[in-house]
Design an enzyme around this catalytic site. Structure first.
Site, PDB file in Angstrom:
ATOM      1  N   GLU A   7       0.835  -1.202   0.000  1.00  0.00           N
ATOM      2  CA  GLU A   7       0.000   0.000   0.000  1.00  0.00           C
ATOM      3  C   GLU A   7       0.869   1.250   0.000  1.00  0.00           C
ATOM      4  O   GLU A   7       1.502   1.578   1.000  1.00  0.00           O
ATOM      5  CB  GLU A   7      -0.923   0.007   1.221  1.00  0.00           C
ATOM      6  CG  GLU A   7      -1.842   1.211   1.298  1.00  0.00           C
ATOM      7  CD  GLU A   7      -2.764   1.300   0.100  1.00  0.00           C
ATOM      8  OE1 GLU A   7      -2.594   2.265  -0.702  1.00  0.00           O
ATOM      9  OE2 GLU A   7      -3.637   0.414  -0.065  1.00  0.00           O
ATOM     10  N   GLU A  10      -0.209   6.981   1.684  1.00  0.00           N
ATOM     11  CA  GLU A  10       0.158   7.214   3.085  1.00  0.00           C
ATOM     12  C   GLU A  10      -1.007   7.746   3.911  1.00  0.00           C
ATOM     13  O   GLU A  10      -1.937   8.349   3.383  1.00  0.00           O
ATOM     14  CB  GLU A  10       1.307   8.233   3.195  1.00  0.00           C
ATOM     15  CG  GLU A  10       2.601   7.803   2.544  1.00  0.00           C
ATOM     16  CD  GLU A  10       2.765   8.352   1.153  1.00  0.00           C
ATOM     17  OE1 GLU A  10       3.882   8.278   0.620  1.00  0.00           O
ATOM     18  OE2 GLU A  10       1.764   8.865   0.582  1.00  0.00           O
ATOM     19  N   SER A  67       7.901   5.513   5.304  1.00  0.00           N
ATOM     20  CA  SER A  67       7.731   6.962   5.077  1.00  0.00           C
ATOM     21  C   SER A  67       8.540   7.877   6.003  1.00  0.00           C
ATOM     22  O   SER A  67       9.734   7.665   6.148  1.00  0.00           O
ATOM     23  CB  SER A  67       6.251   7.349   5.033  1.00  0.00           C
ATOM     24  OG  SER A  67       5.609   6.647   3.983  1.00  0.00           O
ATOM     25  N   CYS A  81       3.060   4.591   5.356  1.00  0.00           N
ATOM     26  CA  CYS A  81       2.363   3.853   4.312  1.00  0.00           C
ATOM     27  C   CYS A  81       2.191   2.401   4.743  1.00  0.00           C
ATOM     28  O   CYS A  81       2.350   2.056   5.909  1.00  0.00           O
ATOM     29  CB  CYS A  81       3.136   3.955   2.999  1.00  0.00           C
ATOM     30  SG  CYS A  81       4.874   3.436   3.134  1.00  0.00           S
ATOM     31  N   SER A 232      12.806   6.460  -0.515  1.00  0.00           N
ATOM     32  CA  SER A 232      12.265   7.528   0.318  1.00  0.00           C
ATOM     33  C   SER A 232      13.306   8.620   0.479  1.00  0.00           C
ATOM     34  O   SER A 232      14.506   8.343   0.504  1.00  0.00           O
ATOM     35  CB  SER A 232      11.883   7.009   1.711  1.00  0.00           C
ATOM     36  OG  SER A 232      10.726   6.202   1.667  1.00  0.00           O
ATOM     37  N   HIS A 245       8.180   9.555  -1.547  1.00  0.00           N
ATOM     38  CA  HIS A 245       8.168   8.114  -1.290  1.00  0.00           C
ATOM     39  C   HIS A 245       7.685   7.409  -2.547  1.00  0.00           C
ATOM     40  O   HIS A 245       6.723   7.853  -3.182  1.00  0.00           O
ATOM     41  CB  HIS A 245       7.273   7.783  -0.100  1.00  0.00           C
ATOM     42  CG  HIS A 245       7.683   8.508   1.142  1.00  0.00           C
ATOM     43  ND1 HIS A 245       8.779   8.127   1.885  1.00  0.00           N
ATOM     44  CD2 HIS A 245       7.191   9.618   1.739  1.00  0.00           C
ATOM     45  CE1 HIS A 245       8.923   8.967   2.900  1.00  0.00           C
ATOM     46  NE2 HIS A 245       7.985   9.888   2.822  1.00  0.00           N
TER      47      HIS A 245
END
Length: 337
Positions: A7, A10, A67, A81, A232, A245
């Site tokens: 996923e 965020e 993140s 995230c 990141s 990110h």
């Protein structure tokens, strides 16, 4: 679209505090006095860790396994995230701040629409549950509260906002704005640049190779590359941060860009910064949320997107107590409907 994957979208939490203005420790250090072990304990609850960090005279910036975290004297921002449980950080952060003589006076929570919503754990099962959880963990002095789901023509790109504030008035700055950009369906060739190929210098090389280093040449960049892929970075420029990110896997590719600016900046700089960030990824779909007390910011977003072949498909605006106006716009490549 993949049935399941990482996923990228965020969750973002911003907490503001106030203390004794006559105490120079509060105004100059405040939350930055929190020891690293205390921060780690909070992040452990959220289910992420620190992988890299940098700081300056104004704030500390941490790249996380999921993140970023930014710590100012009276403000803290956590963006995570994956399947992290971000909202579980509220209660311990309020407690830690209280031990430093700080009282919470503002809270803002934002997120897009998850790509894999069924994979999210409690309390992130749905937005209604998130709002209930936040409200249960905030003190009563944050009496001005509002929750809103800002729509777009495509339900996959709704923007979720919760804001709460006290009547203290010492929180969200009138002159400051925040831009949150979410990008999906990244250009496949460009996305491949975010797969790890080098050694210890892989992050620095990736920052330069992709053009991320040119978005704000003034910024001190703290970057990190994940194995086998993912990237990141936090950019530190005076008292402002930016962060990127990237989840580059085909089928659920995603990148985010966020930065803080001032309404007193050159308006053309806002346009150029957005253009540079989006050009790094050339996504098929872009959603942009701007939070500000001034309209100059969101009116500039379309000026940045249109030259890149991105057409505005939806526009939504909402007011939040003391936090300002949130404008949510979605764009898709002009060749797409």
């Amino acid at each position: 679209m993949a049935v399941s994957g990482f996923e990228g979208f965020e969750k973002r939490l911003e907490l503001h505090f106030f203390g004794d203005d006559n105490d120079p420790t509060v105004t100059t250090m405040g939350l930055r006095l929190l020891d690293f072990e205390s921060l780690e304990n909070v992040l452990r609850v959220v289910q992420c860790t620190v992988v890299s960090a940098v700081g300056n005279h104004f704030f500390d910036a941490y790249v996380l396994s999921e993140s970023s975290l930014f710590v100012y004297p009276t403000k803290i921002i956590i963006k995570t995230c994956g399947t992290t449980q971000l909202l579980k950080s509220i209660r311990p952060l309020i407690h830690l701040a209280k031990n430093l003589g700080l009282t919470i006076c503002g809270c803002r929570y934002t997120r897009g629409t998850f790509i894999f919503p069924k994979s999210q754990p409690f309390p992130h099962i749905n937005f209604k549950q998130e709002v209930i959880y936040i409200e249960e963990n905030l003190p009563n002095n944050l009496c001005f509260r509002k929750a809103s789901v800002m729509p777009s023509k495509n339900p996959s790109y709704s923007w979720h906002v919760f804001s709460a504030a006290s009547d203290n008035g010492a929180h969200f700055s009138d002159g400051e704005f925040t831009v949150e950009v979410c990008m999906t369906e990244l250009d496949r060739v460009l996305a491949r640049k975010f797969f790890k190929t080098g050694g210890d210098s892989a992050a620095k090389e990736m920052t330069e190779l992709t053009g991320i280093g040119n978005i704000n040449p003034r910024a001190l960049i703290c970057d990190f590359v994940f194995d086998p892929c993912g990237y990141s970075m936090n950019g530190v420029d005076g008292d402002r941060y930016s962060t990127i990110h990237v989840t580059p896997e085909d089928g659920f590719s995603y990148a985010s860009f966020e930065y803080v600016g001032s309404v007193y900046d050159d308006q053309d700089d806002i346009v150029e910064t957005l253009k540079k960030a989006v050009q790094v990824f050339k996504p098929a779909t872009v959603s942009v949320s701007t939070t500000s007390h001034r309209r100059e910011v969101w009116t500039r977003v379309a000026h940045a997107m249109e030259p890149l072949g991105l057409k505005c498909r939806s526009f939504a605006m909402d007011e939040f107590p003391t936090a300002g106006t949130v404008v949510f716009q979605t764009f898709t490549a002009a060749r797409r409907k």
